[in-house]
Design an enzyme around this catalytic site. Structure first.
Site, mmCIF file in Angstrom:
data_model
loop_
_atom_site.group_PDB
_atom_site.id
_atom_site.type_symbol
_atom_site.label_atom_id
_atom_site.label_comp_id
_atom_site.label_asym_id
_atom_site.label_seq_id
_atom_site.Cartn_x
_atom_site.Cartn_y
_atom_site.Cartn_z
ATOM 1 N N ASP A 215 -2.606 -6.072 9.629
ATOM 2 C CA ASP A 215 -2.215 -4.687 9.895
ATOM 3 C C ASP A 215 -1.113 -4.638 10.962
ATOM 4 O OD1 ASP A 215 -2.951 -1.831 9.463
ATOM 5 O OD2 ASP A 215 -3.338 -1.883 11.611
ATOM 6 N N GLU A 267 -9.481 -26.820 4.273
ATOM 7 C CA GLU A 267 -9.064 -27.580 3.100
ATOM 8 C C GLU A 267 -8.606 -26.647 1.973
ATOM 9 O OE1 GLU A 267 -11.070 -30.862 0.301
ATOM 10 O OE2 GLU A 267 -11.799 -30.744 2.384
HETATM 11 C C1 NOJ Z 1 -1.503 0.496 8.812
HETATM 12 C C2 NOJ Z 1 -2.666 0.899 7.980
HETATM 13 O O1 NOJ Z 1 -2.378 0.605 6.636
HETATM 14 C C3 NOJ Z 1 -2.869 2.360 8.235
HETATM 15 O O2 NOJ Z 1 -3.786 2.918 7.315
HETATM 16 C C4 NOJ Z 1 -3.318 2.541 9.665
HETATM 17 O O3 NOJ Z 1 -3.396 3.917 9.956
HETATM 18 C C5 NOJ Z 1 -2.323 1.913 10.630
HETATM 19 N N1 NOJ Z 1 -1.869 0.630 10.192
HETATM 20 C C6 NOJ Z 1 -2.943 1.745 11.990
HETATM 21 O O4 NOJ Z 1 -3.897 0.715 11.967
#
Ligand code: NOJ
Length: 558
Positions: A215, A267
């Site tokens: 993320d 692995e």
């Molecule tokens: C990207 C995620 O896809 C989104 O849904 C989220 O609100 C933001 N990052 C913050 O974590």
């Protein structure tokens, strides 16, 4: 290095994989509380295996106060009770593996929940303490420190800083949150933070997880001294390198080199995909250099309007940038943050690449056209070199739900934007599986609560049940294309050759013996002699030509 063909079981499966995104709270509800969960997902694994995908990516399923639908994690090594238990997760992973599918989780390293133990400890501690040093706490500017430390704004609107009250009751320091105030940013220069995430990854790898989607991968490094953004425009218009104080800074790459070396100690290959909203394919390719992440989402392709030249340019630039670093490209049409492609393509193209719903509502929409284009886009995406992502419901042809009543909206962007942007709920409505009325099989019979977002009654025509065995349905198009893709050695990883075509037509060949044509122009286009039609996204003209907004896959017979 390349190889082509279906993803299969080899160490390089990820170079060709089609990965299905499970937005868990909206996929399938096993216990009838109106919220999707792991038992629900387990019960639908045979559906996913039958669809012909290679792996799942599951959005965050960790304990969370749900201020940002699970992207505010309060414990990285456990399961949110709403979704089930760790035992459910282990059983699900084993079953997915048994059905030939790998499992990727979502790791959220930029921030955590304000209810996470670490942040609670930081609030209870004093300025300058080691507890505060895991986050980005600063004194304010101006008299009494009453102004935020700099001018950074949150992704959801408003300032990216919140002031705390110290334990002695006085107005205190400020902490940074690039997203909601309940998502304090971590300080990635702190070794505690690095160790915590290494431990977290090991925890899930030991449980059999095959990799992570990362993320906000472009956000972890912040410029020394946290300078103001000032007049820097993000994203910039061109390919120039922008020295932005918190997006896409070169310092993030050391983190991913370290993660890669951790993944490589296993692995069986453990893989990463970066969610990096950077402004140019060359910048994206930095994340997938040989000693960094394996793949990255190709948002440039997602954002490209449904027009021949922007699409061609996006494909050429993506392939060139990835090839330069030896990484496979990926292709994606939608996810849980973006407007569903049926709705994007239903609007006039090229005005602006992607809009919030409030803008979309002001443009004329033709959803028959949107769906027709989305069908063609699916065949284009699955024919391009590399891997692809399918967001749940895309295979059913779901459109954005644009008329959710205001009182059910839950996305933090709605409130944080001062109710000027409806946010992302419209692409997160629970999946319709069967039957004629909500909950359309999303929840079991006798469920105690309705789906957490209401499903439109018109979805009765778009359930898995209704679309199964209907040759004209989106579902059967996806099933057929994915099945063909598995059997065609030309598809997946590899290269393409552009074919000469009239303006407004994209056509490319892939070896051995495969071609894809996508017609964006008014004029139907003839297919070459000596080819056999494998699949078409829509009907051809009476004399066998490919009409506008239609894609075909061909086998070369010579
Ligand atoms: C990207 C995620 O896809 C989104 O849904 C989220 O609100 C933001 N990052 C913050 O974590």
């Amino acid at each position: 290095m390349t190889g082509g063909g279906p993803a299969g079981n080899g160490a390089l499966w990820w170079r060709s994989a089609v990965i299905y995104q499970v937005y868990i709270r909206s996929f399938a509800d096993g216990d009838g509380d109106g919220i999707g969960d792991i038992p629900g997902l387990r019960s639908r694994l045979p559906y996913l295996a039958g669809l012909g995908i290679d792996a799942l990516w599951i959005n965050p399923w960790y304990p969370s106060p749900m201020k940002d639908a699970g992207y505010d994690v309060s414990d990285f090594r456990a399961i949110e009770p709403l979704f089930g238990t760790l035992a459910d997760a282990e059983a699900m992973i084993a079953e997915a593996h048994g059905l030939g599918m790998r499992v990727l989780l979502d790791i959220v390293p930029n921030h955590l929940s304000d209810k996470h133990r670490w942040f609670q400890e930081a609030l209870a501690a004093t300025p300058g303490s080691s507890e505060r040093a895991r986050f980005i706490f600063r004194d304010g500017r101006g008299p009494g420190g009453s102004m935020p430390p700099n001018d950074w704004t949150s992704n959801f609107g408003g300032m990216a800083w919140t002031r705390i009250t110290e334990t002695d009751g006085r107005a205190g320091q400020w902490y940074l949150h690039l997203f909601t105030p309940e998502q304090p940013d971590l300080d990635w220069t702190n070794p505690d933070v690095q160790e915590e995430f290494d431990e977290t990854m090991r925890f899930w790898f030991e449980l059999g997880v095959d990799g992570f989607r990362i993320d906000v991968a472009h956000g972890l490094a912040k410029a020394d001294g946290l300078p103001d953004v000032g007049s820097i425009v993000w994203p910039p218009d061109g390919p120039e390198v922008i020295d932005h104080p918190h997006w896409d800074r070169d310092d993030v790459h050391a983190i991913y080199r370290s993660w890669r070396s951790l993944a490589d100690t296993y692995e069986d290959p453990r893989v990463f995909v970066a969610e990096a909203w950077v402004h140019h394919p060359q910048r994206l390719a930095q994340y997938v250099r040989a000693d960094e992440l394996h793949t990255a989402f190709n948002f440039d392709f997602l954002l490209a309007p449904w027009l021949a030249e922007p699409m061609r340019e996006s494909i050429i630039a993506s392939l060139a940038a990835h090839e330069a670093v030896g990484a496979p490209a990926t292709w994606v049409l939608s996810n849980h943050d973006t407007v569903r492609e049926v709705s994007r393509y239903a609007r006039p193209q090229g005005v602006r690449p992607l809009r919030k719903l409030v803008d979309l509502a002001n443009l004329p929409a033709d959803f028959v056209l949107g769906r027709r284009r989305a069908r063609a886009a699916a065949l284009l995406m699955l024919a391009l070199p590399g891997g692809a992502y399918v967001y749940q419901g895309e295979e059913l042809g779901l459109a954005e739900v644009e008329d959710l009543p205001e009182e059910v909206l839950q996305d933090p962007g709605w409130e944080q934007s001062g109710r000027t942007e409806r946010g992302r709920d419209g692409c997160r409505v629970p999946i319709p599986w069967s039957g004629d009325a909500p909950p359309f099989g999303f929840s079991p019979p006798g469920a105690s609560a309705p789906p957490w977002l209401p499903q439109p009654p018109t979805w009765r025509e778009l359930t898995v049940e209704a679309e199964t065995d209907d040759d004209r349905s989106m579902l059967e198009l996806y099933r057929h294309a994915l099945q063909l893709r598995r059997g065609l050695p030309a598809l997946g990883d590899g290269a393409l050759r552009w074919l000469e075509m009239p303006d407004g037509v994209l056509a490319f060949a892939r070896d051995p013996g495969f071609a894809c044509i996508v017609n964006f122009s008014r004029e139907p286009v003839a297919v070459r002699n000596g080819t056999q039609l494998l699949i078409s996204s829509g009907p051809l003209t009476g004399d066998g030509r490919v009409p506008r907004d239609t894609a075909v896959w061909l086998r070369a017979l010579d």
